[in-house]
Design an enzyme around this catalytic site. Structure first.
Site, short mmCIF file in Angstrom:
data_model
loop_
_atom_site.label_atom_id
_atom_site.label_comp_id
_atom_site.label_asym_id
_atom_site.label_seq_id
_atom_site.Cartn_x
_atom_site.Cartn_y
_atom_site.Cartn_z
N ASP A 5 -16.64 19.49 32.94
CA ASP A 5 -16.24 18.41 33.83
C ASP A 5 -15.95 18.96 35.22
O ASP A 5 -15.96 20.17 35.47
CB ASP A 5 -15.17 17.51 33.24
CG ASP A 5 -13.76 18.05 33.30
OD1 ASP A 5 -12.92 17.48 32.59
OD2 ASP A 5 -13.48 19.01 34.05
N LYS A 56 -15.71 13.49 35.51
CA LYS A 56 -15.16 12.53 36.45
C LYS A 56 -14.24 13.26 37.39
O LYS A 56 -13.60 14.22 37.03
CB LYS A 56 -14.31 11.51 35.72
CG LYS A 56 -15.04 10.85 34.61
CD LYS A 56 -14.37 9.57 34.26
CE LYS A 56 -15.24 8.80 33.32
NZ LYS A 56 -15.60 7.52 33.77
N MET A 70 -2.72 13.10 38.76
CA MET A 70 -3.47 12.05 39.46
C MET A 70 -2.52 11.17 40.29
O MET A 70 -2.67 9.95 40.34
CB MET A 70 -4.27 11.19 38.46
CG MET A 70 -5.33 12.00 37.75
SD MET A 70 -6.12 11.13 36.38
CE MET A 70 -5.05 11.52 35.02
N1 SAH Z 1 -6.54 17.87 31.39
C1 SAH Z 1 -6.04 18.25 32.69
C2 SAH Z 1 -5.67 17.03 33.49
C3 SAH Z 1 -6.85 16.18 33.86
S1 SAH Z 1 -6.42 14.80 34.84
C4 SAH Z 1 -4.86 19.21 32.51
O1 SAH Z 1 -4.37 19.36 31.40
O2 SAH Z 1 -4.46 19.82 33.49
C5 SAH Z 1 -6.77 15.40 36.46
C6 SAH Z 1 -5.49 15.73 37.17
O3 SAH Z 1 -4.97 16.96 36.71
C7 SAH Z 1 -5.64 15.93 38.65
O4 SAH Z 1 -5.65 14.70 39.34
C8 SAH Z 1 -4.38 16.70 38.95
O5 SAH Z 1 -3.25 15.86 38.93
C9 SAH Z 1 -4.30 17.60 37.74
N2 SAH Z 1 -4.93 18.91 37.96
C10 SAH Z 1 -5.89 19.47 37.23
N3 SAH Z 1 -6.19 20.71 37.68
C11 SAH Z 1 -5.37 20.93 38.74
C12 SAH Z 1 -5.15 22.02 39.61
N4 SAH Z 1 -5.85 23.16 39.52
N5 SAH Z 1 -4.21 21.89 40.56
C13 SAH Z 1 -3.47 20.78 40.67
N6 SAH Z 1 -3.63 19.71 39.87
C14 SAH Z 1 -4.56 19.79 38.90
#
Ligand code: SAH
Length: 260
Positions: free
Chosen positions: A46, A68, A183
């Site tokens: 993704d 997405k 998010m």
């Molecule tokens: N499954 C992921 C979350 C996916 S939803 C997890 O466990 O981290 C997507 C959101 O995750 C983004 O909008 C942000 O809020 C967060 N996110 C994912 N990677 C990130 C990163 N490297 N730095 C900051 N926020 C991150």
């Protein structure tokens, strides 16, 4: 190179591994995630997965981007699950690579449910989620004994793209001393207003951690009453985690990581 002689699960043909890639730094991959990448025939990743991690896939593996990001481009979720099922039925070792942890705000459950319904064997390889490991890279622990014994993880973006409304914001805001928002940037002004309306103080510390655990990590420290304006003024863009509460104040002593 790594000695992966520890006994790791074999990657059987015709199975799907739902693998968490962590927030960015390839060093945060689990051994099992790396093992999966080394053995997969087909990697479907993704949009949030760091290119340095995708580069760890076995030479010769097919790498396909399907995901997405903040509602911009959209491969319908049903296309992704259909692709996983289709490939597995052809006997392919399929690795579905997702940012952070696949079961944290990541649609991993939907994909796993579709695999279960289709009778495709699958494995879940948890990853380090942005709301814990990403904050650690910004010097912010999600709990500390002196500040909070509970933490809430909240999405700022429900299934319909709006602030979620299926839980009781007032109770959550009253009950969770530390809140971590995924998010959260898109509706940050409404999010902050909602928390203030629920009684959180405008001077409560907030941090916004963008691209955590990547070379582009940036951290903005603010207060609940001004964070939306500060983020807009700084032009910060997703992905970012937003954290509210006393743990943010520990950052002045715990900011250990210098992105290189
Ligand atoms: N499954 C992921 C979350 C996916 S939803 C997890 O466990 O981290 C997507 C959101 O995750 C983004 O909008 C942000 O809020 C967060 N996110 C994912 N990677 C990130 C990163 N490297 N730095 C900051 N926020 C991150």
């Amino acid at each position: 190179m790594f000695d992966l002689s520890v006994d790791l699960a074999p990657f059987e043909a015709g199975t799907v591994w739902l693998v968490g890639a962590g927030p960015g730094d390839p060093g945060l991959l689990s051994l099992l995630a790396l093992h999966g990448l080394r053995h997969a025939d087909h990697v479907i990743c993704d949009a949030l997965v760091d290119a340095r991690i995708i580069a760890l896939a076995r030479p010769g593996a097919v790498v396909e981007a399907m995901g997405k990001r903040g509602g911009l481009e959209s491969v319908p979720q049903s296309d992704i699950t259909a692709r996983l099922v289709e490939l597995a039925r052809q006997g392919v070792r399929v690795l579905r690579l997702k940012g952070g942890d696949p079961f944290v705000f990541g649609r991993g459950p939907e994909e796993a449910l579709a695999l279960a319904a289709a009778g495709i064997p699958f494995r879940v390889v948890p990853g380090i989620t942005a709301g814990i490991g990403g904050l650690a890279y910004a010097g912010i622990p999600v709990t500390s004994r002196d500040t909070n014994s509970a933490v809430a993880f909240v999405t700022g973006h429900g299934a319909d793209g709006e602030l979620p409304d299926e839980f009781d914001w007032d109770s959550l805001a009253r009950g969770a001393p530390v809140m971590v928002f995924y998010m959260g940037l898109k509706h940050l002004d409404r999010l902050a207003a909602r928390l203030l309306a629920a009684g959180r103080r405008p001077d409560e510390p907030v941090a916004v951690v963008c691209r955590a655990a990547t070379p582009d990590q940036t951290v903005l420290e603010s207060r609940l009453g001004s964070v939306a304006a500060d983020v807009a003024a700084a032009g910060l863009k997703p992905p970012a985690v937003v954290v509210l509460g006393g743990v943010v104040a520990l950052r002045d002593r715990l900011d250990w990581w210098i992105p290189s």
